[in-house]
Design a protein around this motif. Sequence first.
Motif, PDB file in Angstrom:
ATOM      1  N   ASN A 151     -19.380  11.604   6.644  1.00  0.00           N
ATOM      2  CA  ASN A 151     -20.034  12.326   7.743  1.00  0.00           C
ATOM      3  C   ASN A 151     -19.539  11.865   9.109  1.00  0.00           C
ATOM      4  OD1 ASN A 151     -21.598  13.953   6.095  1.00  0.00           O
ATOM      5  ND2 ASN A 151     -23.309  12.514   6.022  1.00  0.00           N
ATOM      6  N   GLN A 152     -18.781  10.793   9.121  1.00  0.00           N
ATOM      7  CA  GLN A 152     -18.190  10.296  10.355  1.00  0.00           C
ATOM      8  C   GLN A 152     -16.755  10.821  10.474  1.00  0.00           C
ATOM      9  OE1 GLN A 152     -20.116   8.567  12.501  1.00  0.00           O
ATOM     10  NE2 GLN A 152     -21.761   8.781  10.975  1.00  0.00           N
ATOM     11  N   GLN A 153     -16.232  10.827  11.658  1.00  0.00           N
ATOM     12  CA  GLN A 153     -14.898  11.373  11.893  1.00  0.00           C
ATOM     13  C   GLN A 153     -13.803  10.309  11.893  1.00  0.00           C
ATOM     14  OE1 GLN A 153     -14.317  14.715  12.039  1.00  0.00           O
ATOM     15  NE2 GLN A 153     -16.491  14.800  11.473  1.00  0.00           N
ATOM     16  N   ASP A 154     -14.170   9.067  11.627  1.00  0.00           N
ATOM     17  CA  ASP A 154     -13.207   7.972  11.738  1.00  0.00           C
ATOM     18  C   ASP A 154     -12.905   7.353  10.379  1.00  0.00           C
ATOM     19  OD1 ASP A 154     -15.702   6.896  11.284  1.00  0.00           O
ATOM     20  OD2 ASP A 154     -15.423   5.199  12.655  1.00  0.00           O
ATOM     21  N   ILE A 155     -12.715   8.175   9.340  1.00  0.00           N
ATOM     22  CA  ILE A 155     -12.589   7.585   8.007  1.00  0.00           C
ATOM     23  C   ILE A 155     -11.324   6.739   7.880  1.00  0.00           C
ATOM     24  CG2 ILE A 155     -13.957   9.414   6.938  1.00  0.00           C
ATOM     25  CD1 ILE A 155     -11.357  10.403   5.638  1.00  0.00           C
ATOM     26  N   GLN A 156     -10.264   7.047   8.628  1.00  0.00           N
ATOM     27  CA  GLN A 156      -9.071   6.209   8.567  1.00  0.00           C
ATOM     28  C   GLN A 156      -9.344   4.834   9.179  1.00  0.00           C
ATOM     29  OE1 GLN A 156      -6.311   6.835   6.871  1.00  0.00           O
ATOM     30  NE2 GLN A 156      -7.313   8.740   6.226  1.00  0.00           N
ATOM     31  N   GLU A 157     -10.136   4.800  10.244  1.00  0.00           N
ATOM     32  CA  GLU A 157     -10.516   3.510  10.824  1.00  0.00           C
ATOM     33  C   GLU A 157     -11.416   2.740   9.865  1.00  0.00           C
ATOM     34  OE1 GLU A 157     -12.218   3.965  14.685  1.00  0.00           O
ATOM     35  OE2 GLU A 157     -10.617   5.311  15.385  1.00  0.00           O
ATOM     36  N   GLN A 158     -12.331   3.437   9.206  1.00  0.00           N
ATOM     37  CA  GLN A 158     -13.181   2.774   8.228  1.00  0.00           C
ATOM     38  C   GLN A 158     -12.348   2.206   7.087  1.00  0.00           C
ATOM     39  OE1 GLN A 158     -16.949   4.858   7.094  1.00  0.00           O
ATOM     40  NE2 GLN A 158     -16.205   6.471   8.465  1.00  0.00           N
ATOM     41  N   LEU A 159     -11.375   2.980   6.640  1.00  0.00           N
ATOM     42  CA  LEU A 159     -10.508   2.540   5.558  1.00  0.00           C
ATOM     43  C   LEU A 159      -9.700   1.311   5.965  1.00  0.00           C
ATOM     44  CD1 LEU A 159      -9.410   3.146   2.706  1.00  0.00           C
ATOM     45  CD2 LEU A 159      -7.707   4.627   3.771  1.00  0.00           C
ATOM     46  N   GLU A 160      -9.215   1.311   7.198  1.00  0.00           N
ATOM     47  CA  GLU A 160      -8.437   0.179   7.690  1.00  0.00           C
ATOM     48  C   GLU A 160      -9.290  -1.089   7.747  1.00  0.00           C
ATOM     49  OE1 GLU A 160      -5.519  -2.232   8.851  1.00  0.00           O
ATOM     50  OE2 GLU A 160      -5.277  -0.160   8.162  1.00  0.00           O
ATOM     51  N   GLN A 161     -10.552  -0.951   8.094  1.00  0.00           N
ATOM     52  CA  GLN A 161     -11.442  -2.108   8.131  1.00  0.00           C
ATOM     53  C   GLN A 161     -11.621  -2.708   6.738  1.00  0.00           C
ATOM     54  OE1 GLN A 161     -15.083  -0.814   9.956  1.00  0.00           O
ATOM     55  NE2 GLN A 161     -14.197  -0.659  12.005  1.00  0.00           N
ATOM     56  N   GLN A 179       1.495   2.907   4.817  1.00  0.00           N
ATOM     57  CA  GLN A 179       1.177   2.034   5.949  1.00  0.00           C
ATOM     58  C   GLN A 179       0.339   0.831   5.523  1.00  0.00           C
ATOM     59  OE1 GLN A 179       0.874   5.651   6.523  1.00  0.00           O
ATOM     60  NE2 GLN A 179       2.981   5.283   7.159  1.00  0.00           N
ATOM     61  N   GLN A 180       0.145   0.647   4.214  1.00  0.00           N
ATOM     62  CA  GLN A 180      -0.690  -0.429   3.710  1.00  0.00           C
ATOM     63  C   GLN A 180       0.148  -1.545   3.098  1.00  0.00           C
ATOM     64  OE1 GLN A 180      -4.177  -0.594   3.761  1.00  0.00           O
ATOM     65  NE2 GLN A 180      -4.215   1.271   4.996  1.00  0.00           N
ATOM     66  N   ASP A 181      -0.466  -2.721   2.976  1.00  0.00           N
ATOM     67  CA  ASP A 181       0.154  -3.849   2.281  1.00  0.00           C
ATOM     68  C   ASP A 181      -0.241  -3.727   0.811  1.00  0.00           C
ATOM     69  OD1 ASP A 181       1.294  -6.201   1.487  1.00  0.00           O
ATOM     70  OD2 ASP A 181      -0.159  -7.511   2.497  1.00  0.00           O
ATOM     71  N   THR A 182       0.614  -3.110   0.010  1.00  0.00           N
ATOM     72  CA  THR A 182       0.278  -2.800  -1.371  1.00  0.00           C
ATOM     73  C   THR A 182       0.829  -3.847  -2.334  1.00  0.00           C
ATOM     74  OG1 THR A 182       2.239  -1.393  -1.563  1.00  0.00           O
ATOM     75  CG2 THR A 182       0.163  -0.315  -0.958  1.00  0.00           C
ATOM     76  N   LEU A 183       0.111  -4.054  -3.417  1.00  0.00           N
ATOM     77  CA  LEU A 183       0.553  -4.978  -4.451  1.00  0.00           C
ATOM     78  C   LEU A 183       1.742  -4.398  -5.222  1.00  0.00           C
ATOM     79  CD1 LEU A 183      -0.273  -7.760  -5.461  1.00  0.00           C
ATOM     80  CD2 LEU A 183      -1.806  -6.659  -7.098  1.00  0.00           C
ATOM     81  N   VAL A 184       1.770  -3.076  -5.345  1.00  0.00           N
ATOM     82  CA  VAL A 184       2.856  -2.361  -6.004  1.00  0.00           C
ATOM     83  C   VAL A 184       3.351  -1.275  -5.055  1.00  0.00           C
ATOM     84  CG1 VAL A 184       3.510  -0.913  -7.972  1.00  0.00           C
ATOM     85  CG2 VAL A 184       1.863  -2.781  -8.284  1.00  0.00           C
ATOM     86  N   SER A 185       4.635  -1.130  -4.913  1.00  0.00           N
ATOM     87  CA  SER A 185       5.188  -0.086  -4.052  1.00  0.00           C
ATOM     88  C   SER A 185       4.728   1.288  -4.525  1.00  0.00           C
ATOM     89  CB  SER A 185       6.714  -0.151  -4.074  1.00  0.00           C
ATOM     90  OG  SER A 185       7.281   1.073  -3.662  1.00  0.00           O
ATOM     91  N   PRO A 186       4.182   2.128  -3.644  1.00  0.00           N
ATOM     92  CA  PRO A 186       3.801   3.488  -4.049  1.00  0.00           C
ATOM     93  C   PRO A 186       4.970   4.276  -4.624  1.00  0.00           C
ATOM     94  CG  PRO A 186       2.879   2.972  -1.893  1.00  0.00           C
ATOM     95  CD  PRO A 186       3.817   1.861  -2.242  1.00  0.00           C
ATOM     96  N   ASP A 187       6.178   4.059  -4.073  1.00  0.00           N
ATOM     97  CA  ASP A 187       7.347   4.770  -4.592  1.00  0.00           C
ATOM     98  C   ASP A 187       7.620   4.374  -6.049  1.00  0.00           C
ATOM     99  OD1 ASP A 187       7.737   6.080  -2.228  1.00  0.00           O
ATOM    100  OD2 ASP A 187       9.321   4.747  -1.511  1.00  0.00           O
ATOM    101  N   PHE A 188       7.502   3.078  -6.352  1.00  0.00           N
ATOM    102  CA  PHE A 188       7.754   2.632  -7.723  1.00  0.00           C
ATOM    103  C   PHE A 188       6.665   3.121  -8.660  1.00  0.00           C
ATOM    104  CE2 PHE A 188       7.659  -0.473 -11.224  1.00  0.00           C
ATOM    105  CZ  PHE A 188       8.958  -0.306 -11.693  1.00  0.00           C
ATOM    106  N   ALA A 189       5.414   3.068  -8.217  1.00  0.00           N
ATOM    107  CA  ALA A 189       4.318   3.563  -9.055  1.00  0.00           C
ATOM    108  C   ALA A 189       4.505   5.041  -9.367  1.00  0.00           C
ATOM    109  CB  ALA A 189       2.979   3.331  -8.354  1.00  0.00           C
ATOM    110  N   TYR A 190       4.977   5.780  -8.386  1.00  0.00           N
ATOM    111  CA  TYR A 190       5.208   7.214  -8.580  1.00  0.00           C
ATOM    112  C   TYR A 190       6.322   7.448  -9.598  1.00  0.00           C
ATOM    113  CZ  TYR A 190       5.499  12.132  -7.014  1.00  0.00           C
ATOM    114  OH  TYR A 190       5.490  13.501  -6.937  1.00  0.00           O
ATOM    115  N   THR A 191       7.341   6.595  -9.551  1.00  0.00           N
ATOM    116  CA  THR A 191       8.480   6.736 -10.467  1.00  0.00           C
ATOM    117  C   THR A 191       8.085   6.443 -11.906  1.00  0.00           C
ATOM    118  OG1 THR A 191      10.087   6.173  -8.746  1.00  0.00           O
ATOM    119  CG2 THR A 191      10.768   5.829 -11.029  1.00  0.00           C
ATOM    120  N   ILE A 192       7.374   5.361 -12.140  1.00  0.00           N
ATOM    121  CA  ILE A 192       7.094   4.963 -13.524  1.00  0.00           C
ATOM    122  C   ILE A 192       5.997   5.809 -14.159  1.00  0.00           C
ATOM    123  CG2 ILE A 192       7.907   2.608 -13.212  1.00  0.00           C
ATOM    124  CD1 ILE A 192       5.059   1.674 -12.884  1.00  0.00           C
ATOM    125  N   ASN A 193       5.222   6.531 -13.358  1.00  0.00           N
ATOM    126  CA  ASN A 193       4.212   7.427 -13.919  1.00  0.00           C
ATOM    127  C   ASN A 193       4.727   8.850 -14.090  1.00  0.00           C
ATOM    128  OD1 ASN A 193       1.463   6.024 -14.304  1.00  0.00           O
ATOM    129  ND2 ASN A 193       2.146   5.250 -12.319  1.00  0.00           N
TER     130      ASN A 193
END
Length: 469
Positions: A151-161, A179-193
Amino acid sequence: MPRTTFSNLPKWLISQYNPTRSVTSLSPEIPPLPSVNLDITLAGLFREHGIADPIVIDIYNGYTHFDVHPQILRETIYTQDEDVGLPDNSIEALERFRNLALTYKTVKFLLALGPVDVFLYSPVNAPAQIERILSPLPVHQRPQVHYIDLNQQDIQEQLEQVTHGKKLWYYRPKSYMLQQDTLVSPDFAYTINDKRFLLHPSIPTPDLEMVSLQSEDLSTSVFTTRPLPFVVKLRRCSGSQGTWVVTSEDEREIMLAAMKQYRSRGVPEVQISEFIHSTQPHYSVNFFIGAPGPSNESAVVTFLGATEQVFSITGRWAGGIIDYQSQESIKERLMGTINAVASTMIGSYVGWVGIDVIIHERNNRTVVVDLNARLTGGFVLCLLSGHFMEERGLPFAQAKGFHYEGQPADVYTRLATFIRTGQVTVAAVTETLPNNCTTQLIFGGRNREELADMKGIIQETLNRRPDIS
């Protein structure tokens, strides 16, 4: 399934169940829930396998063909082939699915995450309801749930917090994760799935190939000429969506019609493979890949459990069954296959993995027909052997979704007899439409027959409507 009649209930159920008791005679207050102690949690697995950083988990799916919410738009980078599989295009059906995507399809994983940060969207997920689901867990096994207010307009800010200063691990890659510090690269996860990854020479698979949809004339293509039986799969799909098991000419025509639709949508290619005959269960085999050591090759691979896949009469995935007594023998038989698959990911992937395997009835060959580097439908089942088998003498357990008329609290009161003993555990429940609920239940039995009896009794009990007086 035929309607269960109480006259032929097994004695062990008759002693616990009173069919003359009306739903309204149950207390409107939900009774205290029995404790559920997990064998280990996902957070514990990360800690034991070399991940010392604090972790935050995104357990939401990503959808390509519709917006889940005005503030959660369709995925445009890590797209999926599948649609939502709705039986019709009604507004009501789509809204129901949106609600399921934001609630039930995510919450069903919460029970086994352990002490780790995770976020849910509110107000669709009510904190009181989530607390009720997690309340059977000991405090040290509960996740720390953060709510992002739609219901708030700042969900990206909430997510960043929520994600700041933590490693992000996720169910499915999404574009915001770049833009996140991920444990697994999104590109690699996309490839193996992607089904194309099954072409890796180290993975034992059926005979398979990728076939273009865009350059083929479907009327003269392999889809039309290949001898029966065979299997066609979209490259990026889950829950048995995007799969056609073609064993007759009628099924070939259905598959061809679907291929025309997906070609018009722009799907570039699909996988076509041999059909494996098997008289043994189709297993979803779950394991964990740890962080690699200095050599980048010494990650520990841990077997977690194999569930027997259950499918509906229409061929859709409908849950899983686990035999806790057979896990060691299954592990011995399949560990070579597990290690072969894990070798293709060690160094780039850390986390839960599920592979779907079939054992050929003719030559006893074990083949991998799907690779899911994410949480699977058997995730919670694999971590409850102590709860069901050791503490309650129930070596079999099943995870299944049920629909019923009523409110979310009704699942607790209608099934109170079985919940009190710990034979039934509520993994998720949500009101998908007014007075219409979907719940994910995990229930145990002393053998397969009792497990089937429990499924029938649960459905019967949830379908009973309150007395009107």
